[in-house]
Design an enzyme around this catalytic site. Sequence first.
Site, PDB file in Angstrom:
ATOM      1  N   LYS A  42       0.763  -1.361  -0.035  1.00 27.63           N
ATOM      2  CA  LYS A  42      -0.015   0.017  -0.133  1.00 27.63           C
ATOM      3  C   LYS A  42       0.821   1.310  -0.223  1.00 27.63           C
ATOM      4  O   LYS A  42       0.308   2.378  -0.490  1.00 27.63           O
ATOM      5  CB  LYS A  42      -0.937   0.080   1.063  1.00 27.63           C
ATOM      6  CG  LYS A  42      -1.840  -1.143   1.546  1.00 27.63           C
ATOM      7  CD  LYS A  42      -2.504  -1.098   3.025  1.00 27.63           C
ATOM      8  CE  LYS A  42      -3.154  -2.421   3.289  1.00 27.63           C
ATOM      9  NZ  LYS A  42      -3.734  -2.542   4.595  1.00 27.63           N
ATOM     10  N   GLY A  43       2.236   1.053   0.548  1.00 28.98           N
ATOM     11  CA  GLY A  43       3.186   2.204   0.654  1.00 28.98           C
ATOM     12  C   GLY A  43       3.152   3.259  -0.431  1.00 28.98           C
ATOM     13  O   GLY A  43       3.427   4.414  -0.160  1.00 28.98           O
ATOM     14  N   ASP A  99       7.771   2.529  -2.477  1.00 30.40           N
ATOM     15  CA  ASP A  99       8.067   3.701  -1.429  1.00 30.40           C
ATOM     16  C   ASP A  99       9.445   3.760  -0.911  1.00 30.40           C
ATOM     17  O   ASP A  99       9.987   4.759  -0.917  1.00 30.40           O
ATOM     18  CB  ASP A  99       7.017   3.698  -0.280  1.00 30.40           C
ATOM     19  CG  ASP A  99       6.928   2.016   0.416  1.00 30.40           C
ATOM     20  OD1 ASP A  99       7.657   1.297  -0.198  1.00 30.40           O
ATOM     21  OD2 ASP A  99       5.873   1.921   1.336  1.00 30.40           O
ATOM     22  N   ASP A 102      14.565  -1.276   1.252  1.00 28.99           N
ATOM     23  CA  ASP A 102      15.265  -1.590   2.269  1.00 28.99           C
ATOM     24  C   ASP A 102      15.881  -2.794   2.268  1.00 28.99           C
ATOM     25  O   ASP A 102      16.945  -2.801   1.674  1.00 28.99           O
ATOM     26  CB  ASP A 102      14.139  -1.908   3.365  1.00 28.99           C
ATOM     27  CG  ASP A 102      14.718  -2.117   4.905  1.00 28.99           C
ATOM     28  OD1 ASP A 102      15.589  -1.623   5.120  1.00 28.99           O
ATOM     29  OD2 ASP A 102      13.842  -2.612   5.729  1.00 28.99           O
ATOM     30  N   VAL A 152      11.193   5.113   8.914  1.00 24.42           N
ATOM     31  CA  VAL A 152      10.717   6.186   8.556  1.00 24.42           C
ATOM     32  C   VAL A 152       9.099   5.859   8.329  1.00 24.42           C
ATOM     33  O   VAL A 152       8.663   4.956   7.900  1.00 24.42           O
ATOM     34  CB  VAL A 152      11.313   7.005   7.355  1.00 24.42           C
ATOM     35  CG1 VAL A 152      12.707   7.485   7.950  1.00 24.42           C
ATOM     36  CG2 VAL A 152      11.446   6.051   6.285  1.00 24.42           C
ATOM     37  N   ASP A 158       4.122   3.226   6.587  1.00 24.77           N
ATOM     38  CA  ASP A 158       3.475   3.163   7.631  1.00 24.77           C
ATOM     39  C   ASP A 158       4.248   2.677   8.685  1.00 24.77           C
ATOM     40  O   ASP A 158       5.438   1.942   8.399  1.00 24.77           O
ATOM     41  CB  ASP A 158       2.378   2.136   7.530  1.00 24.77           C
ATOM     42  CG  ASP A 158       2.654   0.778   7.197  1.00 24.77           C
ATOM     43  OD1 ASP A 158       3.523   0.437   6.323  1.00 24.77           O
ATOM     44  OD2 ASP A 158       2.133  -0.348   7.930  1.00 24.77           O
ATOM     45  N   ARG A 164       0.384   6.716   7.539  1.00 21.46           N
ATOM     46  CA  ARG A 164       0.421   6.887   5.912  1.00 21.46           C
ATOM     47  C   ARG A 164       0.162   8.251   5.253  1.00 21.46           C
ATOM     48  O   ARG A 164       0.567   8.720   4.344  1.00 21.46           O
ATOM     49  CB  ARG A 164      -0.395   5.629   5.246  1.00 21.46           C
ATOM     50  CG  ARG A 164      -0.048   4.256   5.597  1.00 21.46           C
ATOM     51  CD  ARG A 164      -0.723   3.229   4.373  1.00 21.46           C
ATOM     52  NE  ARG A 164      -0.700   1.945   4.698  1.00 21.46           N
ATOM     53  CZ  ARG A 164       0.656   1.055   4.675  1.00 21.46           C
ATOM     54  NH1 ARG A 164       1.568   1.558   3.925  1.00 21.46           N
ATOM     55  NH2 ARG A 164       0.450  -0.067   4.781  1.00 21.46           N
TER      56      ARG A 164
HETATM   57  P1  IMP Z   1      12.468  -4.906   1.363  1.00 25.08           P
HETATM   58  O1  IMP Z   1      12.048  -5.815   0.815  1.00 25.08           O
HETATM   59  O2  IMP Z   1      13.224  -5.168   2.760  1.00 25.08           O
HETATM   60  O3  IMP Z   1      13.003  -3.938   0.574  1.00 25.08           O
HETATM   61  O4  IMP Z   1      11.283  -4.098   1.710  1.00 25.08           O
HETATM   62  C1  IMP Z   1      10.572  -2.902   1.382  1.00 25.08           C
HETATM   63  C2  IMP Z   1       9.423  -2.747   2.139  1.00 25.08           C
HETATM   64  O5  IMP Z   1       9.447  -2.684   3.484  1.00 25.08           O
HETATM   65  C3  IMP Z   1       8.915  -1.233   1.776  1.00 25.08           C
HETATM   66  O6  IMP Z   1       7.853  -1.323   0.650  1.00 25.08           O
HETATM   67  C4  IMP Z   1       7.917  -0.743   3.008  1.00 25.08           C
HETATM   68  O7  IMP Z   1       6.886  -1.283   2.984  1.00 25.08           O
HETATM   69  C5  IMP Z   1       8.708  -1.576   4.056  1.00 25.08           C
HETATM   70  N1  IMP Z   1       9.815  -0.762   4.774  1.00 25.08           N
HETATM   71  C6  IMP Z   1      11.031  -0.910   4.797  1.00 25.08           C
HETATM   72  N2  IMP Z   1      11.584   0.092   5.490  1.00 25.08           N
HETATM   73  C7  IMP Z   1      10.624   0.855   6.075  1.00 25.08           C
HETATM   74  C8  IMP Z   1      10.707   2.052   6.771  1.00 25.08           C
HETATM   75  O8  IMP Z   1      11.651   2.590   7.412  1.00 25.08           O
HETATM   76  N3  IMP Z   1       9.476   2.358   7.253  1.00 25.08           N
HETATM   77  C9  IMP Z   1       8.365   1.973   6.748  1.00 25.08           C
HETATM   78  N4  IMP Z   1       8.112   0.889   5.834  1.00 25.08           N
HETATM   79  C10 IMP Z   1       9.426   0.215   5.559  1.00 25.08           C
HETATM   80 MG    MG Z   2       5.784  -1.224   0.879  1.00 20.72          MG
END
Ligand code: IMP
Ligand code: MG
Length: 178
Positions: A42-43, A99, A102, A152, A158, A164
Amino acid sequence: MKNNIKCELLSEQKIKEAVEKMGAQITSDYKGKELVLICILKGSIIFTADLMRAIDLPLKIDFLAASSYGSGTQSSGTITIKKDIDTDIKGKHVLLVEDIIDSGNTLSRLKKMFSEREAASVKICTMLDKPARRETEISPDYCGYTVPDEFVVGCGLDFDEYYRNLPYIGVLKPEAYE
Ligand code: IMP
Ligand code: MG
Protein backbone atom coordinates in the site's frame (compact mmCIF):
# COMPACT_ATOMS: atom_id res chain seq x y z
CA MET A 1 0.42 9.82 17.44
CA LYS A 2 2.55 12.77 16.37
CA ASN A 3 4.32 12.52 19.75
CA ASN A 4 5.93 9.38 18.39
CA ILE A 5 7.69 11.28 15.57
CA LYS A 6 11.28 12.01 16.53
CA CYS A 7 11.90 14.52 13.72
CA GLU A 8 10.96 15.52 10.22
CA LEU A 9 13.46 14.02 7.78
CA LEU A 10 12.04 15.24 4.46
CA SER A 11 9.48 18.01 4.08
CA GLU A 12 6.46 17.90 1.77
CA GLN A 13 8.29 20.40 -0.46
CA LYS A 14 11.42 18.22 -0.69
CA ILE A 15 9.33 15.22 -1.72
CA LYS A 16 7.55 17.32 -4.32
CA GLU A 17 10.87 18.47 -5.79
CA ALA A 18 12.12 14.88 -6.07
CA VAL A 19 8.87 13.78 -7.73
CA GLU A 20 9.10 16.57 -10.33
CA LYS A 21 12.70 15.68 -11.11
CA MET A 22 12.04 11.96 -11.48
CA GLY A 23 8.89 12.63 -13.54
CA ALA A 24 10.84 14.79 -15.99
CA GLN A 25 13.59 12.18 -16.31
CA ILE A 26 11.08 9.34 -16.88
CA THR A 27 9.25 11.48 -19.45
CA SER A 28 12.43 11.88 -21.43
CA ASP A 29 13.64 8.27 -20.99
CA TYR A 30 10.37 6.58 -22.02
CA LYS A 31 9.37 8.79 -24.95
CA GLY A 32 7.75 6.60 -27.66
CA LYS A 33 7.65 3.53 -25.40
CA GLU A 34 4.66 1.72 -23.92
CA LEU A 35 4.99 2.44 -20.23
CA VAL A 36 3.19 0.61 -17.42
CA LEU A 37 3.62 1.93 -13.88
CA ILE A 38 3.14 -0.69 -11.21
CA CYS A 39 2.21 0.73 -7.83
CA ILE A 40 3.34 -1.56 -5.05
CA LEU A 41 0.59 -1.38 -2.44
CA LYS A 42 0.00 0.00 0.00
CA GLY A 43 3.01 2.20 0.68
CA SER A 44 3.40 3.56 -2.86
CA ILE A 45 -0.09 4.95 -3.36
CA ILE A 46 0.81 8.55 -2.60
CA PHE A 47 4.10 8.47 -4.46
CA THR A 48 2.49 6.80 -7.51
CA ALA A 49 -0.38 9.29 -7.58
CA ASP A 50 2.08 12.19 -7.54
CA LEU A 51 4.61 10.63 -9.90
CA MET A 52 2.11 9.70 -12.62
CA ARG A 53 0.99 13.33 -12.81
CA ALA A 54 4.60 14.40 -13.22
CA ILE A 55 5.07 12.12 -16.26
CA ASP A 56 4.00 13.72 -19.52
CA LEU A 57 3.46 10.53 -21.56
CA PRO A 58 0.58 8.15 -22.31
CA LEU A 59 0.83 5.40 -19.69
CA LYS A 60 -1.09 2.69 -17.89
CA ILE A 61 -1.02 1.88 -14.20
CA ASP A 62 -1.69 -1.27 -12.25
CA PHE A 63 -1.44 -2.38 -8.64
CA LEU A 64 0.34 -5.17 -6.88
CA ALA A 65 0.37 -6.03 -3.20
CA ALA A 66 3.36 -7.83 -1.76
CA SER A 67 4.36 -8.20 1.81
CA SER A 68 7.48 -9.05 3.70
CA TYR A 69 6.59 -7.34 6.96
CA GLY A 70 4.34 -8.27 9.84
CA SER A 71 3.57 -5.55 12.30
CA GLY A 72 7.24 -5.13 13.22
CA THR A 73 9.99 -3.12 11.60
CA GLN A 74 12.15 -5.96 10.25
CA SER A 75 11.80 -7.62 6.86
CA SER A 76 10.82 -11.27 7.19
CA GLY A 77 12.69 -12.21 4.01
CA THR A 78 9.79 -14.17 2.52
CA ILE A 79 7.78 -12.22 -0.03
CA THR A 80 4.11 -13.05 -0.50
CA ILE A 81 2.15 -11.74 -3.49
CA LYS A 82 -1.23 -10.85 -2.02
CA LYS A 83 -2.64 -9.21 -5.14
CA ASP A 84 -1.26 -9.52 -8.65
CA ILE A 85 -1.67 -7.09 -11.57
CA ASP A 86 -4.16 -7.82 -14.33
CA THR A 87 -2.42 -5.99 -17.17
CA ASP A 88 -0.64 -8.05 -19.83
CA ILE A 89 2.86 -6.60 -19.63
CA LYS A 90 4.48 -8.78 -22.31
CA GLY A 91 6.52 -6.47 -24.54
CA LYS A 92 5.74 -3.43 -22.38
CA HIS A 93 8.13 -1.28 -20.40
CA VAL A 94 7.44 -1.85 -16.73
CA LEU A 95 8.38 0.67 -14.07
CA LEU A 96 7.97 -0.64 -10.52
CA VAL A 97 7.04 2.22 -8.21
CA GLU A 98 8.11 1.64 -4.61
CA ASP A 99 7.97 3.72 -1.44
CA ILE A 100 11.28 2.55 0.02
CA ILE A 101 13.92 -0.09 -0.73
CA ASP A 102 15.21 -1.65 2.43
CA SER A 103 16.58 -5.24 2.28
CA GLY A 104 15.78 -5.24 -1.45
CA ASN A 105 14.09 -8.63 -1.20
CA THR A 106 10.69 -7.40 -2.41
CA LEU A 107 11.99 -5.71 -5.54
CA SER A 108 14.46 -8.37 -6.51
CA ARG A 109 11.65 -10.93 -6.39
CA LEU A 110 9.28 -8.67 -8.38
CA LYS A 111 11.90 -7.71 -10.94
CA LYS A 112 12.56 -11.39 -11.65
CA MET A 113 8.83 -12.14 -11.85
CA PHE A 114 8.16 -9.40 -14.43
CA SER A 115 11.22 -10.29 -16.49
CA GLU A 116 9.90 -13.86 -16.67
CA ARG A 117 6.61 -12.48 -17.97
CA GLU A 118 8.63 -11.04 -20.85
CA ALA A 119 8.32 -7.36 -20.18
CA ALA A 120 10.42 -5.35 -22.64
CA SER A 121 12.19 -3.82 -19.64
CA VAL A 122 11.75 -3.73 -15.88
CA LYS A 123 13.05 -0.72 -13.97
CA ILE A 124 12.65 0.58 -10.45
CA CYS A 125 11.57 4.01 -9.27
CA THR A 126 11.65 4.53 -5.51
CA MET A 127 10.82 7.53 -3.37
CA LEU A 128 13.41 6.50 -0.75
CA ASP A 129 16.39 4.19 -0.60
CA LYS A 130 17.84 2.77 2.63
CA PRO A 131 20.99 1.04 1.31
CA ALA A 132 22.45 0.32 4.77
CA ARG A 133 20.24 -2.74 5.20
CA ARG A 134 20.49 -4.26 1.73
CA GLU A 135 20.51 -8.06 1.58
CA THR A 136 20.42 -8.44 -2.21
CA GLU A 137 22.23 -6.70 -5.03
CA ILE A 138 19.58 -4.33 -6.27
CA SER A 139 19.61 -0.60 -6.91
CA PRO A 140 16.95 1.79 -8.13
CA ASP A 141 16.99 3.33 -11.60
CA TYR A 142 15.25 6.42 -10.23
CA CYS A 143 15.49 7.45 -6.59
CA GLY A 144 14.16 10.45 -4.67
CA TYR A 145 16.37 10.41 -1.58
CA THR A 146 18.75 8.10 0.22
CA VAL A 147 17.83 7.83 3.90
CA PRO A 148 19.80 6.68 6.96
CA ASP A 149 19.12 3.40 8.75
CA GLU A 150 16.13 4.59 10.75
CA PHE A 151 12.48 3.61 10.59
CA VAL A 152 10.61 6.29 8.63
CA VAL A 153 6.90 6.93 8.21
CA GLY A 154 4.65 9.23 6.20
CA CYS A 155 3.85 9.83 2.49
CA GLY A 156 2.45 6.32 2.29
CA LEU A 157 4.95 4.65 4.63
CA ASP A 158 3.41 3.07 7.70
CA PHE A 159 4.16 1.63 11.06
CA ASP A 160 1.50 -0.97 11.89
CA GLU A 161 -0.69 0.64 9.17
CA TYR A 162 -0.66 4.10 10.78
CA TYR A 163 1.08 7.31 9.66
CA ARG A 164 0.58 6.77 5.90
CA ASN A 165 -1.28 10.09 5.74
CA LEU A 166 1.53 12.21 7.20
CA PRO A 167 2.35 14.70 4.42
CA TYR A 168 6.09 14.61 5.18
CA ILE A 169 8.64 11.86 5.95
CA GLY A 170 9.32 11.55 9.66
CA VAL A 171 11.55 9.36 11.79
CA LEU A 172 9.69 7.19 14.28
CA LYS A 173 10.97 7.18 17.85
CA PRO A 174 12.40 3.73 18.60
CA GLU A 175 10.33 3.57 21.81
CA ALA A 176 7.21 3.60 19.60
CA TYR A 177 8.04 0.15 18.26
CA GLU A 178 10.47 -1.39 20.73
P1 IMP B 1 12.39 -4.79 1.43
O1 IMP B 1 11.92 -6.02 0.76
O2 IMP B 1 13.11 -5.09 2.72
O3 IMP B 1 13.22 -3.89 0.54
O4 IMP B 1 11.10 -4.08 1.93
C1 IMP B 1 10.58 -2.94 1.41
C2 IMP B 1 9.28 -2.65 2.10
O5 IMP B 1 9.44 -2.65 3.52
C3 IMP B 1 8.82 -1.24 1.77
O6 IMP B 1 8.01 -1.24 0.64
C4 IMP B 1 8.08 -0.84 3.02
O7 IMP B 1 6.74 -1.26 2.95
C5 IMP B 1 8.77 -1.57 4.13
N1 IMP B 1 9.75 -0.70 4.81
C6 IMP B 1 11.09 -0.79 4.77
N2 IMP B 1 11.68 0.17 5.50
C7 IMP B 1 10.67 0.91 6.02
C8 IMP B 1 10.62 2.09 6.85
O8 IMP B 1 11.64 2.67 7.28
N3 IMP B 1 9.38 2.54 7.15
C9 IMP B 1 8.24 1.95 6.71
N4 IMP B 1 8.24 0.87 5.92
C10 IMP B 1 9.44 0.35 5.58
MG1 MG C 1 5.75 -1.27 0.82
